[in-house]
Design a protein around this motif. Structure first.
Motif, mmCIF file in Angstrom:
data_model
loop_
_atom_site.group_PDB
_atom_site.id
_atom_site.type_symbol
_atom_site.label_atom_id
_atom_site.label_comp_id
_atom_site.label_asym_id
_atom_site.label_seq_id
_atom_site.Cartn_x
_atom_site.Cartn_y
_atom_site.Cartn_z
ATOM 1 N N GLU A 67 0.832 -1.193 0.000
ATOM 2 C CA GLU A 67 0.000 0.000 0.000
ATOM 3 C C GLU A 67 0.876 1.256 0.000
ATOM 4 O O GLU A 67 1.991 1.263 0.522
ATOM 5 C CB GLU A 67 -0.904 0.000 1.229
ATOM 6 N N ALA A 68 0.333 2.311 -0.575
ATOM 7 C CA ALA A 68 1.077 3.564 -0.631
ATOM 8 C C ALA A 68 1.422 4.061 0.763
ATOM 9 O O ALA A 68 2.509 4.629 0.993
ATOM 10 C CB ALA A 68 0.270 4.614 -1.385
ATOM 11 N N SER A 69 0.542 3.844 1.720
ATOM 12 C CA SER A 69 0.793 4.314 3.085
ATOM 13 C C SER A 69 2.027 3.652 3.691
ATOM 14 O O SER A 69 2.744 4.273 4.487
ATOM 15 C CB SER A 69 -0.434 4.050 3.962
ATOM 16 N N SER A 70 2.289 2.385 3.323
ATOM 17 C CA SER A 70 3.466 1.693 3.846
ATOM 18 C C SER A 70 4.747 2.327 3.311
ATOM 19 O O SER A 70 5.719 2.512 4.059
ATOM 20 C CB SER A 70 3.420 0.212 3.462
ATOM 21 N N ILE A 71 4.757 2.677 2.029
ATOM 22 C CA ILE A 71 5.932 3.320 1.444
ATOM 23 C C ILE A 71 6.115 4.717 2.018
ATOM 24 O O ILE A 71 7.242 5.157 2.278
ATOM 25 C CB ILE A 71 5.803 3.367 -0.086
ATOM 26 N N VAL A 72 5.013 5.417 2.250
ATOM 27 C CA VAL A 72 5.090 6.756 2.832
ATOM 28 C C VAL A 72 5.715 6.703 4.224
ATOM 29 O O VAL A 72 6.552 7.548 4.580
ATOM 30 C CB VAL A 72 3.692 7.403 2.893
ATOM 31 N N ARG A 73 5.326 5.722 5.021
ATOM 32 C CA ARG A 73 5.899 5.595 6.366
ATOM 33 C C ARG A 73 7.408 5.376 6.314
ATOM 34 O O ARG A 73 8.145 5.915 7.146
ATOM 35 C CB ARG A 73 5.226 4.446 7.113
ATOM 36 N N LEU A 74 7.856 4.594 5.338
ATOM 37 C CA LEU A 74 9.290 4.345 5.206
ATOM 38 C C LEU A 74 10.023 5.596 4.716
ATOM 39 O O LEU A 74 11.167 5.837 5.089
ATOM 40 C CB LEU A 74 9.538 3.179 4.251
ATOM 41 N N MET A 75 9.369 6.396 3.879
ATOM 42 C CA MET A 75 9.977 7.650 3.420
ATOM 43 C C MET A 75 10.137 8.643 4.563
ATOM 44 O O MET A 75 10.991 9.534 4.512
ATOM 45 C CB MET A 75 9.122 8.272 2.316
ATOM 46 N N ARG A 135 14.860 5.307 4.723
ATOM 47 C CA ARG A 135 14.524 6.447 3.873
ATOM 48 C C ARG A 135 15.302 6.387 2.552
ATOM 49 O O ARG A 135 14.740 6.625 1.482
ATOM 50 C CB ARG A 135 14.819 7.770 4.589
ATOM 51 N N ARG A 136 16.570 6.057 2.647
ATOM 52 C CA ARG A 136 17.394 5.996 1.435
ATOM 53 C C ARG A 136 16.854 4.965 0.440
ATOM 54 O O ARG A 136 16.708 5.244 -0.753
ATOM 55 C CB ARG A 136 18.836 5.673 1.813
ATOM 56 N N GLU A 137 16.557 3.768 0.916
ATOM 57 C CA GLU A 137 16.048 2.736 0.020
ATOM 58 C C GLU A 137 14.628 3.051 -0.455
ATOM 59 O O GLU A 137 14.251 2.700 -1.575
ATOM 60 C CB GLU A 137 16.067 1.379 0.725
ATOM 61 N N ALA A 138 13.834 3.710 0.408
ATOM 62 C CA ALA A 138 12.480 4.089 -0.007
ATOM 63 C C ALA A 138 12.532 5.124 -1.128
ATOM 64 O O ALA A 138 11.762 5.043 -2.099
ATOM 65 C CB ALA A 138 11.692 4.632 1.183
ATOM 66 N N PHE A 139 13.437 6.091 -1.033
ATOM 67 C CA PHE A 139 13.585 7.088 -2.096
ATOM 68 C C PHE A 139 14.050 6.424 -3.388
ATOM 69 O O PHE A 139 13.574 6.767 -4.480
ATOM 70 C CB PHE A 139 14.577 8.170 -1.675
ATOM 71 N N ALA A 140 14.976 5.477 -3.266
ATOM 72 C CA ALA A 140 15.448 4.770 -4.459
ATOM 73 C C ALA A 140 14.310 3.978 -5.095
ATOM 74 O O ALA A 140 14.179 3.928 -6.335
ATOM 75 C CB ALA A 140 16.617 3.850 -4.099
ATOM 76 N N LEU A 141 13.470 3.354 -4.257
ATOM 77 C CA LEU A 141 12.330 2.598 -4.782
ATOM 78 C C LEU A 141 11.344 3.511 -5.496
ATOM 79 O O LEU A 141 10.877 3.195 -6.602
ATOM 80 C CB LEU A 141 11.624 1.857 -3.644
ATOM 81 N N VAL A 142 11.023 4.655 -4.894
ATOM 82 C CA VAL A 142 10.060 5.577 -5.512
ATOM 83 C C VAL A 142 10.595 6.086 -6.848
ATOM 84 O O VAL A 142 9.836 6.272 -7.805
ATOM 85 C CB VAL A 142 9.740 6.742 -4.557
ATOM 86 N N LEU A 148 3.031 12.128 -3.720
ATOM 87 C CA LEU A 148 4.365 12.740 -3.768
ATOM 88 C C LEU A 148 4.303 14.256 -3.865
ATOM 89 O O LEU A 148 5.229 14.944 -3.439
ATOM 90 C CB LEU A 148 5.144 12.172 -4.945
ATOM 91 N N GLY A 149 3.231 14.783 -4.439
ATOM 92 C CA GLY A 149 3.119 16.228 -4.550
ATOM 93 C C GLY A 149 3.179 16.935 -3.214
ATOM 94 O O GLY A 149 3.749 18.021 -3.089
ATOM 95 N N THR A 150 2.609 16.329 -2.188
ATOM 96 C CA THR A 150 2.660 16.916 -0.844
ATOM 97 C C THR A 150 3.833 16.387 -0.026
ATOM 98 O O THR A 150 4.292 17.047 0.901
ATOM 99 C CB THR A 150 1.347 16.611 -0.089
ATOM 100 N N LEU A 151 4.310 15.196 -0.391
ATOM 101 C CA LEU A 151 5.400 14.589 0.381
ATOM 102 C C LEU A 151 6.760 15.223 0.091
ATOM 103 O O LEU A 151 7.565 15.439 1.003
ATOM 104 C CB LEU A 151 5.474 13.092 0.076
#
Length: 452
Positions: free
Chosen positions: A83-91, A99-106, A137-140
């Motif tokens: 879910e998008a919320s799971s990726i947002v939490r990691l970001m 955070r580093r791997e989450a940014f690379a994934l996005v 991502l626009g708000t993140l």
């Protein structure tokens, strides 16, 4: 005696219990650390695996399948995808590695799984057009960029931002309808003003130019209720700074916060590339002309970069620092030649450099920068290196000679000759001789002795 023995037995039992308790505590701490490490490895492996999966199986393959043939395949609509919320939490995690791997994934999602970041309804920003599993991502982006402090993360973060902007432009959409340009520029300016908190500039510096190039001139440029006339009226006020220029000014301030010569040179090179691009770009609907004061600010940033190279950058002879300064010299010579060529082209009246050409190459511009400070050996040597780089690039361009630079070079030639006459030996130094020869190779006899 009995009491003494009993006391010793009690003391021994208490001591054994204490040691057992300490051993148990130590074991539990070791187990907790092992569990945390195991948890971190699992999460990082999942993030890395997801990135590998979407890159191996993109939503659209330009080589084997058409968009229509696999239109039903969307990562955002598959139940197995996180879910998008799971990726947002990691970001937004407190762990830098997450955070580093989450940014690379996005970043990979932007390339290969666009349904997770881009609505199917181009240009529609209403909530109804957004899939529930889309990343906001626009708000993140402004918030995570403003909050980030870990220098090991900025390379992947800036790459993610650039990829996000590119995915909109590749689909003919405007990213600034999703991402507030004013808020983003504020976060970007805050970050680069601090040189990304010590992050190696070679990792994030190259992303600045395409990001700056994509910024609208003002935040009103993307609002449908403002037309071109109103944007021009807004630009007449000297208090309004174009968003691209705001970002570049902050980047220039960031060179003072860089941790070493290599990072400083990389930041100054990025500043030079940005202002050169802005002064050479043709105006469009989203990129109208700057005010004259703003164009002069662009030129001033170029000249300040030149002064940094002459007077502030150390005269390193070897190592990474020397390589970075050589790169800065190459960037300076290349972009100065671009601006010189454009200034002499009569067909570029709509570009920024044409508005400030007389000032930029005149006494208040380039000549003022060249004669700032003392003409010591370091300054003479670096000017010689710059002219040598200009000559190399001129020869590669079929012998093209810079025209706008010649008056400044001729004046510097005369200054060196006159200063050598005041010395006891009446001669020039070795570095001055090399510089004079380079100037004579660029200029002609008529430049030194104009016919009246």
């Amino acid at each position: 005696s009995g009491n003494s023995i009993g006391g010793e037995k009690a003391h021994g039992k208490s001591k054994k219990n204490k040691q057992s308790s300490e051993s148990s505590t130590s074991t539990s701490e070791a187990e907790r650390e092992e569990m945390e490490e195991r948890y971190e490895r699992v999460v990082l492996s999942v993030l890395c695996g997801l990135g590998w999966m979407v890159s191996c199986r993109p939503e659209v393959s330009d080589t084997t399948e058409t968009y229509a043939s696999i239109q039903s395949f969307r990562y955002s609509e598959n139940h197995f995808f996180p879910e998008a919320s799971s990726i947002v939490r990691l970001m937004q995690s407190s762990r830098g590695s997450f955070r580093r791997e989450a940014f690379a994934l996005v970043g990979k999602l932007c390339q290969f799984a666009r349904s997770v970041v881009l609505s199917d309804h181009a240009g529609d920003t209403s909530p109804e057009s957004q899939n529930d599993n889309m990343l906001p991502l626009g708000t993140l982006i402004p918030s995570v960029l403003s909050a980030e402090r870990d220098p090991t993360i900025f390379a992947s973060l800036m790459e993610m931002i650039l990829t996000y902007i590119a995915v909109f432009q590749g689909n003919g959409n405007d990213p600034w309808k999703y991402l507030d340009p004013s808020l983003f520029t504020k976060s970007l300016s805050k970050t680069v003003r601090r040189a990304c908190y010590g992050a190696p500039a070679i990792g994030w510096g190259p992303t600045i130019l395409p990001i700056v190039a994509s910024l609208p001139i003002l935040d009103v440029a993307t609002e449908p209720n403002h037309d071109a006339t109103e944007r021009e009226e807004r630009m007449k006020g000297t208090e309004v700074r174009p968003l691209p220029l705001l970002a570049v000014e902050s980047l220039w301030d960031g060179h003072k916060s860089a941790v070493g010569v290599t990072d400083t040179a990389a930041i100054v090179s990025a500043v030079i590339e940005c202002v050169t691009f802005l002064m050479l770009r043709r105006p469009k609907e989203n990129h109208p002309q700057f005010s004259l004061d703003c164009w002069r600010k662009c030129g001033q940033l170029l000249l300040e970069s030149l002064v940094y190279f002459f007077m502030e950058a150390p005269d390193s002879g070897y190592g990474p620092a020397a390589a970075s300064l050589d790169g800065l010299c190459t960037t300076l010579s290349r972009d100065i030649l671009k601006l010189d060529t454009a200034s002499c082209d009569e067909g570029i009246g709509d570009r920024g450099v044409s508005n400030i050409a007389n000032w930029l190459w005149g006494e208040e511009g380039l000549q003022s920068a060249l004669f700032r400070g003392k003409n010591d050996s370091q300054k003479v040597r670096k000017l010689g290196c710059l002219l040598k780089s200009i000559l190399i690039q001129c020869n590669e361009a079929d012998g093209m000679k810079p025209k706008s630079l010649i008056p400044s070079f001729v004046n510097f030639f005369h200054v060196i000759i006159l200063s050598s006459g005041d010395r006891s030996n009446k001669s020039c130094t070795g570095d001055e001789v090399k510089l004079l020869l380079n100037i004579m190779e660029i200029c002609t006899v008529d430049d030194f002795f104009p016919v009246r």
